[in-house]
Structures are given as structure tokens and as C-alpha cells.
Design a protein around this motif. Sequence first.
Motif, PDB file in Angstrom:
ATOM      1  N   ASN A  69       0.764  -1.026  -0.087  1.00 14.51           N
ATOM      2  CA  ASN A  69      -0.002   0.100   0.154  1.00 14.51           C
ATOM      3  C   ASN A  69       0.730   1.208   0.015  1.00 14.51           C
ATOM      4  OD1 ASN A  69      -1.361  -1.925   2.535  1.00 14.51           O
ATOM      5  ND2 ASN A  69      -2.413  -1.844   0.700  1.00 14.51           N
ATOM      6  N   ASN A  70       1.961   1.174  -0.605  1.00 10.91           N
ATOM      7  CA  ASN A  70       2.828   2.255  -0.471  1.00 10.91           C
ATOM      8  C   ASN A  70       2.440   3.634  -0.935  1.00 10.91           C
ATOM      9  OD1 ASN A  70       5.382   3.777  -2.256  1.00 10.91           O
ATOM     10  ND2 ASN A  70       6.117   2.848  -0.307  1.00 10.91           N
ATOM     11  N   GLY A  85       9.942  10.521   4.043  1.00 11.46           N
ATOM     12  CA  GLY A  85      10.236   9.776   2.542  1.00 11.46           C
ATOM     13  C   GLY A  85       9.454   8.576   2.725  1.00 11.46           C
ATOM     14  N   ASP A  86      10.214   7.766   1.410  1.00 14.22           N
ATOM     15  CA  ASP A  86       9.595   6.468   1.411  1.00 14.22           C
ATOM     16  C   ASP A  86       9.524   5.688   2.294  1.00 14.22           C
ATOM     17  OD1 ASP A  86       8.853   4.016  -0.192  1.00 14.22           O
ATOM     18  OD2 ASP A  86       9.631   4.356  -1.790  1.00 14.22           O
ATOM     19  N   PRO A  87       8.234   5.123   3.022  1.00  8.52           N
ATOM     20  CA  PRO A  87       8.241   4.081   4.084  1.00  8.52           C
ATOM     21  C   PRO A  87       8.860   2.796   3.821  1.00  8.52           C
ATOM     22  CG  PRO A  87       6.314   4.495   3.094  1.00  8.52           C
ATOM     23  CD  PRO A  87       6.887   5.493   2.551  1.00  8.52           C
ATOM     24  N   SER A  88       8.772   2.350   2.371  1.00  8.46           N
ATOM     25  CA  SER A  88       9.650   1.171   2.279  1.00  8.46           C
ATOM     26  C   SER A  88      11.183   1.070   2.093  1.00  8.46           C
ATOM     27  CB  SER A  88       9.127   0.681   0.594  1.00  8.46           C
ATOM     28  OG  SER A  88       9.710   1.699  -0.403  1.00  8.46           O
ATOM     29  N   LYS A  89      11.702   2.423   2.181  1.00 10.69           N
ATOM     30  CA  LYS A  89      13.097   2.363   2.267  1.00 10.69           C
ATOM     31  C   LYS A  89      13.543   3.100   3.629  1.00 10.69           C
ATOM     32  CE  LYS A  89      13.265   3.256  -2.846  1.00 10.69           C
ATOM     33  NZ  LYS A  89      13.599   4.094  -3.903  1.00 10.69           N
ATOM     34  N   GLY A 164       1.532   1.102  16.089  1.00  9.50           N
ATOM     35  CA  GLY A 164       2.718   1.796  15.526  1.00  9.50           C
ATOM     36  C   GLY A 164       2.954   1.607  13.915  1.00  9.50           C
ATOM     37  N   GLY A 165       3.773   2.329  13.323  1.00  5.42           N
ATOM     38  CA  GLY A 165       4.181   2.224  12.240  1.00  5.42           C
ATOM     39  C   GLY A 165       5.358   1.379  11.970  1.00  5.42           C
ATOM     40  N   ASN A 166       5.990   0.902  10.913  1.00  9.12           N
ATOM     41  CA  ASN A 166       7.177  -0.040  10.541  1.00  9.12           C
ATOM     42  C   ASN A 166       7.174  -1.025  11.681  1.00  9.12           C
ATOM     43  OD1 ASN A 166       9.487  -0.424   9.227  1.00  9.12           O
ATOM     44  ND2 ASN A 166      10.586   0.713  10.893  1.00  9.12           N
ATOM     45  N   GLN A 167       5.820  -1.682  11.984  1.00 13.77           N
ATOM     46  CA  GLN A 167       5.927  -2.927  12.814  1.00 13.77           C
ATOM     47  C   GLN A 167       5.475  -3.948  11.753  1.00 13.77           C
ATOM     48  OE1 GLN A 167       4.661  -0.961  17.015  1.00 13.77           O
ATOM     49  NE2 GLN A 167       3.125  -2.019  15.714  1.00 13.77           N
ATOM     50  N   GLY A 168       6.430  -5.009  11.416  1.00 13.57           N
ATOM     51  CA  GLY A 168       6.066  -5.930  10.452  1.00 13.57           C
ATOM     52  C   GLY A 168       5.944  -5.288   9.036  1.00 13.57           C
ATOM     53  N   ASN A 169       6.689  -4.040   8.770  1.00 14.52           N
ATOM     54  CA  ASN A 169       6.627  -3.404   7.714  1.00 14.52           C
ATOM     55  C   ASN A 169       5.372  -2.802   7.312  1.00 14.52           C
ATOM     56  OD1 ASN A 169       9.272  -4.184   6.947  1.00 14.52           O
ATOM     57  ND2 ASN A 169       8.690  -5.849   6.010  1.00 14.52           N
ATOM     58  N   MET A 170       4.289  -2.620   8.403  1.00 11.98           N
ATOM     59  CA  MET A 170       3.203  -1.924   8.158  1.00 11.98           C
ATOM     60  C   MET A 170       2.560  -1.242   9.317  1.00 11.98           C
ATOM     61  SD  MET A 170       0.982  -5.905   8.433  1.00 11.98           S
ATOM     62  CE  MET A 170      -0.379  -5.197   8.142  1.00 11.98           C
TER      63      MET A 170
END
Length: 211
Positions: A69-70, A85-89, A164-170
Motif C-alpha cells: 500500500n506504498n 520519505g518513502d516508508p519502504s526505504k 505503530g508504524g514500521n511494525q512488520g513493515n506495516m
Amino acid sequence: NSCYGCNNSCRNCKIMSIFTLLSRVVRAIVTEKITSVVVAKAMPKEDTVTDLPWMAEGKRVLGLHETTNNSTLKKWLGSDGHALGDPSKLPWCGDFAETCIRLGLPKETLVANPYLAYNWLKFGKAVKPQYGAILVFHRGDAKSTLGHIGFYVGESATHYYVLGGNQGNMVSVSPMPKTKLRPSGARWPVTGPMQTDKTIAMSGGTVTSVT
């Protein structure tokens, strides 16, 4: 799946290609919705009208994944006028917390560089861990500035359940060891409502009691 010798150029093959593409799109949409529903089941049920505004903001994007869902996630993270910035990076737990606070409490003063979890120790005021509190954790060496940040949802004997965010990449609700919470690591926004003092006991992601 093409007809023999037609090289996908006949009418039947073109129709089949369109049907295959549509099937893949529908499958992706259904999979995304199922993922969101599964994640949402871990959350304590709160009335969205009376819930804390920053928690309501976070719950709105529960289940969004940094790659799947980027574009949607990036748009939401930038909807407060600020973004890392880009959450995938990039590690984006601080960006998630910042967006929840800025959208939910527009008059709240944010810490310098909110993208570094450690800096949130200077946010608002210290409180005991409770529903809606910002929890600041260390990662690895307790003296290091490396860490994680999220919002208290509940707790077990050994873990805090954190939105939270960035927990299991989501965006998810995940358990964090209580031993990782920094001293004075539970924070409350100055412009928010009075702290709830609401402790939510959870087991395996399920609420067992509220005190």
C-alpha cells in the motif's frame, strides 16, 4: 493459455488476457481487505467518536503496508505537511507517530526531528503507561539512541501492545517487551485531553480487562 499458433492475437485470447488481468486485480483487492480485517481484530474496540484523536488517526490506516500500500501510506504520512520519505526505504515509526499527533492535535508542539524515536522522550509530559500514551523503546544497547516508538493499546505481564508504524513493515498492533521501555518513556501530549489512566490487560492480542 493462448490458442495454438495464434500468438495471443485472436479475439478469444485477448478476452482471456483481459479476464486474467481483472482476476488478479480483484484478488489483490480482496487480499488487502482481508489483511486489514485480521489486523484490526487485535485492537480494543473504542467508539471512534469518543476515542483519543491521535489514536483514531492511527486506527484509520491500520493494516497499510509499506510496499503493498506504498502510495496510500505515503500520501497519508505526508497529509500533515511533513514526511520523512518513502516508508519502504526508511524507518518510519517516528513519521507515523508525528502524523497521528499533527492530524489529531494540530496545536501540539512536536519535538525536533520527530523521526528519531529517542527524541520523543522530550515530548509532552511523562505519565504511567496507559491507553493512548506514546511509548519510547530502546533497541539493543539501552544507552543507544536507536529505538522504536508507538502508542499504548494494552499490556500483558511481559509486553506492551503498541499501535505503530514500521511494525512488520506495516501499521499494526504488535507486542513490545516491557524491559525495552526507556525510563520516563511513556509520554502524554500537553494539548490532549486529561490522561485516561486506563490500563488495558491483554492476552495474545485479546483484551481481558480494563482498569
